[in-house]
Write an enzyme that holds these catalytic residues in place. Structure first.
Site, PDB file in Angstrom:
ATOM      1  N   CYS A   1       0.871  -1.170   0.000  1.00 28.35           N
ATOM      2  CA  CYS A   1       0.000   0.000   0.000  1.00 28.35           C
ATOM      3  C   CYS A   1       0.903   1.212   0.000  1.00 28.35           C
ATOM      4  CB  CYS A   1      -0.918   0.012   1.237  1.00 28.35           C
ATOM      5  SG  CYS A   1      -0.041   0.326   2.773  1.00 28.35           S
TER       6      CYS A   1
ATOM      7  N   CYS B   1       9.456   4.661   9.581  1.00 29.40           N
ATOM      8  CA  CYS B   1      10.829   4.453  10.037  1.00 29.40           C
ATOM      9  C   CYS B   1      10.941   3.014  10.549  1.00 29.40           C
ATOM     10  CB  CYS B   1      11.200   5.453  11.123  1.00 29.40           C
ATOM     11  SG  CYS B   1      10.267   5.248  12.630  1.00 29.40           S
TER      12      CYS B   1
ATOM     13  N   HIS C   1       8.312   1.984  13.100  1.00 26.81           N
ATOM     14  CA  HIS C   1       6.897   2.103  12.741  1.00 26.81           C
ATOM     15  C   HIS C   1       6.501   1.285  11.532  1.00 26.81           C
ATOM     16  CE1 HIS C   1       7.345   5.915  15.243  1.00 26.81           C
ATOM     17  NE2 HIS C   1       6.540   5.100  15.912  1.00 26.81           N
TER      18      HIS C   1
ATOM     19  N   CYS D   1      78.411  -8.680   8.042  1.00 23.08           N
ATOM     20  CA  CYS D   1      77.214  -9.491   8.241  1.00 23.08           C
ATOM     21  C   CYS D   1      76.245  -8.833   9.213  1.00 23.08           C
ATOM     22  CB  CYS D   1      77.579 -10.893   8.701  1.00 23.08           C
ATOM     23  SG  CYS D   1      78.629 -10.921  10.142  1.00 23.08           S
TER      24      CYS D   1
ATOM     25  N   HIS E   1      79.458 -14.385  13.960  1.00 22.05           N
ATOM     26  CA  HIS E   1      78.817 -14.192  12.670  1.00 22.05           C
ATOM     27  C   HIS E   1      77.318 -14.001  12.872  1.00 22.05           C
ATOM     28  CE1 HIS E   1      78.208 -14.434   8.444  1.00 22.05           C
ATOM     29  NE2 HIS E   1      77.500 -15.538   8.519  1.00 22.05           N
TER      30      HIS E   1
END
Lengths: 101, 481
Positions: free
Chosen positions: B63, B68, B71, B167, B435
């Protein structure tokens, strides 16, 4: 919303695409600030907490998460939105003001 | 995708006039692109019960009614209507199923409306997937140069020649080159230099990233990089073995300085964020360490917050308890536990204005994106001997227990998990010799051992069982700023 003023604001919102722009702006800012992801997380948490038997519907999630989500909106976003709305309302009598986001 | 909506929607769709009105409502109220439809939307789109524009306005499809979120549900229930349309995103809601429904036919209609729109509305396309057309797919396949990365790909791995005791540099460079965020920053060419060419270390690192991810496999010699660092950190110059940790900190220091020097000056940025430096090094490596001094007399707390680049953790026996820490977690616990300062170190308490015994505690105020951990295997003061105790460290580290407690807790727990992405090891007995090698993670799950110019595949077990000197953890989930 008082009816008479309403239509004036309405017309204004229409001519300057104000409504559209404000909606898109808020959307963008919320995504940028991470708010959306936080809300997503909150939803996920709500779903896991509700257990396996009952899977909450969208409406359940909306009622459950909305208060938290509202509280999480960053102040900067609110301020910017307020500023934009102010700008729109201040220019309510002008037809073609423009401001690019 | 062939989603089919619920039974109720199927019944609704059988009537063609229903579909027509849906199409019209969607075009006018959801997409709202033409002047006419905008006008209609603005004059009519409000809740018929509370006269507000939202939140979450819906239109009844059976319809003429708008409501919101609250509602519209009441309306549907009261009027025994079933199908409604949300006007923000254009989703269909079925009140019999009490949920939103997806339907391929409906999607097609909404897509058509959306595509016809003159202006692009982001919110409408946020939830749509992109199905590439034949043409687009061809473009993707043939239009660009593609590199397919598989398990065997070696892209991003590059051996580094040892130029005589270098290294210590090679292992740090390997760790930096495999820091995910740093890599993303440099490969997207974010560093805009306006310094003198050849003097900026950031540019040199930028070049190095290009070299690493070019796909070539010949070992690199890092002469220029070493030269630049020697110029700016004199104490590292010379052909002797150096401490990798010292080198790492010196490198970050120089990078940070050069970032600032060569950045275009934005006065506004610096003014508003005095605490935070905008350079990439600070963004990735700087955390904030909070130190709380608690006065034993009045319990007054004075808090200081300092920037921190790395965590140097003690490995020696603890003063109380006398046991050596065995895991990274224990080391961090020790780092963040309250410590009683002795009688000699009485501190002026600002609260009771006298010198008092105090306890001191470190916690993390904010964590950096990359947490670098330095296990103090070399104690300079006591003796030069190396502490070779095995310290176990996890692949995934949760830093939450070491964070400062604050009153303003965020509503959701923060994810402070960090994953290991690089480990530097020292082989040998003293700081002046030995190392350095590095393990790095590439493509998320694959580990490689970098020993100067030799790179071999490794596995997680091997990495976690190695001794560990410097550990690099990367934040697992990145947050927002």
């Amino acid at each position: 919303m008082p009816h008479e003023y309403d239509s004036k604001v309405n017309l204004h919102l229409d001519i300057n695409h104000g409504l559209d722009r404000v909606t898109e702006l808020v959307q963008t800012r919320l995504i940028e600030s991470g708010w959306r992801d936080q809300v997503r997380l909150a939803c996920r948490k709500a779903i896991t907490e509700s257990g396996d038997k009952h899977v909450p519907s969208v409406d359940d999630l909306v009622t459950q998460v909305t208060p938290k989500a509202r509280a999480m909106v960053p102040d900067a976003v609110k301020r910017e939105l307020l500023h934009e709305l102010e700008l729109i309302l201040m220019n309510v009598d002008k037809a073609g003001y423009s401001k690019s986001f | 995708m062939s989603a089919k909506g619920c039974y109720h929607l199927q019944v609704f769709k059988e009537d063609n006039t229903n579909l027509d009105s849906f199409k019209w409502i969607h075009a006018v109220f959801v997409v709202a692109d033409t002047t006419r439809s905008r006008e209609t939307k603005i004059c009519n789109a409000y809740c018929r019960t509370c006269r507000k524009r939202g939140p979450f306005l819906h239109a009844c499809l059976e319809c003429v009614h708008f409501g919101c979120h609250k509602h519209i549900r009441e309306h549907m229930k009261y009027q025994k209507h079933t199908i409604s349309l949300d006007l923000v995103y254009g989703q269909i809601h079925c009140s019999c199923c009490d949920d939103y429904v997806y339907d391929a036919e409906i999607d097609e209609i909404t897509m058509e409306n959306k595509m016809r729109s003159v202006t692009f509305k982001k919110r409408l396309f946020d939830w749509t997937s992109w199905d590439a057309t034949e043409d687009e797919r061809n473009q993707l396949h043939h239009g660009t140069k593609r590199i397919c990365i598989t398990q065997e790909s070696t892209i991003g791995l590059r051996g580094l020649s040892n130029m005589g005791n270098t290294c210590y540099m090679n292992c740090i460079v390997q760790a930096l080159m495999h820091t995910p965020l740093l890599r993303d920053y440099f490969l997207t060419e974010n560093h805009k230099c306006n310094g003198v060419p050849g003097t900026c270390l950031v540019c040199e690192v930028s070049k190095l990233f290009q070299e690493f991810y070019r796909g070539a496999r010949v070992p690199l010699a890092l002469g220029e990089l070493l030269h630049l660092i020697w110029i700016h950190a004199r104490h590292l110059a010379g052909h002797k073995q150096q401490d990798a940790h010292e080198f790492f900190i010196a490198t970050l220091n120089i990078l940070h300085k050069h970032c600032l020097d060569t950045m275009p000056k934005h006065n506004s940025v610096i003014k508003t964020e005095e605490m935070k430096c905008p350079c990439i090094i600070d963004k990735i490596f700087t955390g904030r360490l909070q130190s709380d001094l608690v006065c034993q007399k009045c319990n007054g707390v004075s808090t200081k917050i300092d920037p921190i680049w790395d965590f140097s953790l003690d490995l020696g026996p603890m003063t109380l308890g006398g046991r050596q820490p065995l895991s990274l977690h224990e080391c961090l616990e020790r780092f963040t536990r309250p410590e009683h300062l002795g009688d000699k170190d009485m501190i002026l308490c600002s609260n009771c204005e006298s010198y008092q015994k105090t306890t001191k505690q470190f916690t993390m105020k904010t964590l950096p994106i990359v947490v670098s951990i330095h296990l103090k295997r070399f104690q300079h003061m006591v003796k030069v001997d190396k502490i070779s105790t095995a310290i176990s460290f996890p692949e995934m580290l949760d830093m939450t227990p070491f964070m400062s407690r604050s009153k303003k807790e965020s509503p959701f727990p923060l994810d402070n998990r960090y994953s290991l992405f690089a480990v530097v090891n020292h082989v040998g007995t003293s700081i002046d010799s030995g190392h350095y090698t590095a393990y790095v993670r590439q493509q998320c799950d694959y580990w490689y051992k970098c020993d100067d110019h030799v790179i071999t595949r490794a596995n997680l077990k091997e990495v976690l069982e190695s001794e560990g000197y410097l550990l690099f953890y990367h934040k697992h989930l990145l947050g927002y700023e």
